[in-house]
Design a protein around this motif. Structure first.
Motif, PDB file in Angstrom:
ATOM      1  N   ALA A  48       0.801  -1.271  -0.111  1.00 11.46           N
ATOM      2  CA  ALA A  48      -0.028   0.102   0.023  1.00 11.46           C
ATOM      3  C   ALA A  48       0.915   1.297  -0.025  1.00 11.46           C
ATOM      4  O   ALA A  48       0.521   2.313  -0.867  1.00 11.46           O
ATOM      5  N   CYS A  49       1.839   1.314   0.797  1.00 10.90           N
ATOM      6  CA  CYS A  49       2.785   2.484   0.797  1.00 10.90           C
ATOM      7  C   CYS A  49       3.419   2.654  -0.497  1.00 10.90           C
ATOM      8  O   CYS A  49       3.453   3.856  -0.888  1.00 10.90           O
ATOM      9  N   HIS A  50       3.844   1.563  -1.111  1.00 10.69           N
ATOM     10  CA  HIS A  50       4.468   1.772  -2.528  1.00 10.69           C
ATOM     11  C   HIS A  50       3.406   2.274  -3.451  1.00 10.69           C
ATOM     12  O   HIS A  50       3.752   3.310  -4.364  1.00 10.69           O
ATOM     13  N   GLU A  51       2.348   1.951  -3.471  1.00 15.83           N
ATOM     14  CA  GLU A  51       1.205   2.236  -4.367  1.00 15.83           C
ATOM     15  C   GLU A  51       0.914   3.771  -4.113  1.00 15.83           C
ATOM     16  O   GLU A  51       0.653   4.648  -5.033  1.00 15.83           O
ATOM     17  N   ALA A  52       0.878   4.360  -3.070  1.00 12.18           N
ATOM     18  CA  ALA A  52       0.639   5.608  -2.707  1.00 12.18           C
ATOM     19  C   ALA A  52       2.015   6.537  -2.520  1.00 12.18           C
ATOM     20  O   ALA A  52       1.523   7.788  -2.200  1.00 12.18           O
ATOM     21  N   GLY A  53       3.038   5.803  -2.668  1.00 14.39           N
ATOM     22  CA  GLY A  53       4.224   6.687  -2.655  1.00 14.39           C
ATOM     23  C   GLY A  53       4.751   7.336  -1.489  1.00 14.39           C
ATOM     24  O   GLY A  53       5.265   8.176  -1.007  1.00 14.39           O
ATOM     25  N   LEU A  54       4.377   6.257  -0.298  1.00 12.55           N
ATOM     26  CA  LEU A  54       4.518   6.833   1.004  1.00 12.55           C
ATOM     27  C   LEU A  54       5.977   6.317   1.299  1.00 12.55           C
ATOM     28  O   LEU A  54       6.051   4.937   1.547  1.00 12.55           O
ATOM     29  N   PRO A  63       1.402  -7.100  11.261  1.00  3.18           N
ATOM     30  CA  PRO A  63       2.133  -5.989  11.296  1.00  3.18           C
ATOM     31  C   PRO A  63       1.546  -4.963  12.348  1.00  3.18           C
ATOM     32  O   PRO A  63       0.257  -4.991  12.766  1.00  3.18           O
ATOM     33  N   MET A  64       2.175  -3.830  12.757  1.00  4.27           N
ATOM     34  CA  MET A  64       1.980  -2.884  13.265  1.00  4.27           C
ATOM     35  C   MET A  64       2.314  -1.694  12.382  1.00  4.27           C
ATOM     36  O   MET A  64       3.290  -1.720  11.650  1.00  4.27           O
ATOM     37  N   LEU A  65       1.497  -0.573  12.581  1.00  4.91           N
ATOM     38  CA  LEU A  65       1.851   0.852  11.926  1.00  4.91           C
ATOM     39  C   LEU A  65       1.984   1.903  12.854  1.00  4.91           C
ATOM     40  O   LEU A  65       1.001   2.148  13.553  1.00  4.91           O
ATOM     41  N   ARG A  66       3.185   2.648  12.938  1.00  3.81           N
ATOM     42  CA  ARG A  66       3.104   3.809  13.703  1.00  3.81           C
ATOM     43  C   ARG A  66       3.182   4.937  12.806  1.00  3.81           C
ATOM     44  O   ARG A  66       3.939   5.033  11.924  1.00  3.81           O
ATOM     45  N   ASP A  67       2.316   5.937  12.964  1.00  8.10           N
ATOM     46  CA  ASP A  67       2.040   6.963  11.983  1.00  8.10           C
ATOM     47  C   ASP A  67       2.283   8.353  13.432  1.00  8.10           C
ATOM     48  O   ASP A  67       1.192   8.666  13.850  1.00  8.10           O
ATOM     49  N   GLY A  83      -5.929  -5.247   7.909  1.00  7.18           N
ATOM     50  CA  GLY A  83      -7.000  -4.718   7.531  1.00  7.18           C
ATOM     51  C   GLY A  83      -7.491  -3.153   7.888  1.00  7.18           C
ATOM     52  O   GLY A  83      -7.592  -2.101   7.077  1.00  7.18           O
ATOM     53  N   ALA A  84      -7.295  -3.097   9.034  1.00  6.43           N
ATOM     54  CA  ALA A  84      -7.341  -1.761   9.725  1.00  6.43           C
ATOM     55  C   ALA A  84      -6.204  -0.556   9.326  1.00  6.43           C
ATOM     56  O   ALA A  84      -6.766   0.351   9.076  1.00  6.43           O
ATOM     57  N   ILE A  85      -5.292  -1.273   9.210  1.00  5.26           N
ATOM     58  CA  ILE A  85      -4.173  -0.368   8.552  1.00  5.26           C
ATOM     59  C   ILE A  85      -4.356   0.066   7.195  1.00  5.26           C
ATOM     60  O   ILE A  85      -4.049   1.386   7.022  1.00  5.26           O
ATOM     61  N   VAL A 102      -7.396  -0.687  -2.069  1.00  2.88           N
ATOM     62  CA  VAL A 102      -6.912  -1.404  -0.702  1.00  2.88           C
ATOM     63  C   VAL A 102      -7.604  -2.858  -0.970  1.00  2.88           C
ATOM     64  O   VAL A 102      -6.952  -3.625  -0.461  1.00  2.88           O
ATOM     65  N   ALA A 103      -8.774  -3.079  -1.261  1.00  6.30           N
ATOM     66  CA  ALA A 103      -9.256  -4.240  -1.439  1.00  6.30           C
ATOM     67  C   ALA A 103      -8.805  -5.150  -2.230  1.00  6.30           C
ATOM     68  O   ALA A 103      -8.720  -6.483  -2.093  1.00  6.30           O
ATOM     69  N   ASP A 104      -8.153  -4.585  -3.256  1.00  9.97           N
ATOM     70  CA  ASP A 104      -7.430  -5.430  -4.312  1.00  9.97           C
ATOM     71  C   ASP A 104      -6.111  -6.133  -3.612  1.00  9.97           C
ATOM     72  O   ASP A 104      -5.730  -7.279  -3.920  1.00  9.97           O
ATOM     73  N   ILE A 105      -5.400  -5.130  -2.830  1.00  7.69           N
ATOM     74  CA  ILE A 105      -4.400  -5.725  -1.961  1.00  7.69           C
ATOM     75  C   ILE A 105      -4.863  -7.161  -1.122  1.00  7.69           C
ATOM     76  O   ILE A 105      -3.939  -8.017  -1.209  1.00  7.69           O
TER      77      ILE A 105
END
Length: 209
Positions: free
Chosen positions: A26-32, A58-62, A71-73, A157-160
């Motif tokens: 997802a990050c690569h798709e969005a350029g993040l 995983p966990m994500l910190r923002d 899914g939540a991320i 993101v559903a396709d991911i």
């Protein structure tokens, strides 16, 4: 910068399938841009359980915000980045709907079969879950007829989620009867963002080894 937490090491069969792959993708798709931090597969710390009560990744910190569950991320990132979610309200709901369907309806039988076949080597359990999985695959094959993407006329993101779960099904050798699903999986995972995310995860675990 976002921080994705994954394991420092996993067995060979799990490499390329740990769910931090979905967040990297997802990050690569969005350029993040993001960085990776590692946690032990076996020796989880109190700090880990404070962020993820089940001790998973995983966990994500923002910034000050910490999120768990892939899914939540993905929904969090999708709400903030147009590359991952359509703009129209109806299409956004469809993407959310299919992301949840992937997690709640397709992933459970796929993971149960993987557990029965790869880990427990339990033919009885396999015999129970296999018809359930094929019911779901047949239903999904019908849905995808004439569609390029699962939820809208564009990638979301559903396709991911859906394509990544179908990779598990393919790895189990159960996708061949469903050419539409195989074509969809191949099409979605041919995206450069997936290929880059997969290469990075494999490199991460290769370095750990």
């Amino acid at each position: 910068m976002l921080t994705i937490t994954t394991y420092d090491w996993v067995p060979d069969m799990a490499k390329g399938y740990v769910r931090d792959l979905r967040i990297r993708w997802a990050c690569h798709e969005a350029g993040l841009p993001y960085r990776i931090e590692s946690t032990s597969l076996s020796g989880k710390t109190p700090q880990h359980f404070a962020r993820q009560p089940f001790g998973q990744v995983p966990m994500l910190r923002d910034g000050d915000l910490s999120i768990f569950e892939s899914g939540a991320i993905l929904l969090y990132l999708g709400e903030r980045h147009p590359a991952l979610m359509p703009e129209g309200a109806a299409d956004r709901v469809k993407a959310q709907q299919w992301l949840i369907a992937a997690l709640n309806t397709l992933e459970p039988p796929a993971m149960m079969l993987a557990m029965a076949r790869w880990i427990k080597q339990d033919p009885a359990a396999e015999g129970i879950v296999l018809p359930w999985l094929h019911d779901r695959l047949g239903q999904l094959e019908t849905v995808l007829q004439g569609r390029e993407f699962i939820a809208a006329d564009r990638f979301t993101v559903a396709d991911i989620l859906m394509a990544d779960i179908l990779r598990i099904v393919d790895g189990l050798g159960e996708i061949a009867p469903y050419p539409g699903l195989k074509a969809y999986q191949d099409r979605i995972t041919a995206r450069p963002a997936f290929q880059q995310a997969l290469a990075e995860q494999l490199a991460h675990f290769a370095q750990a080894a």
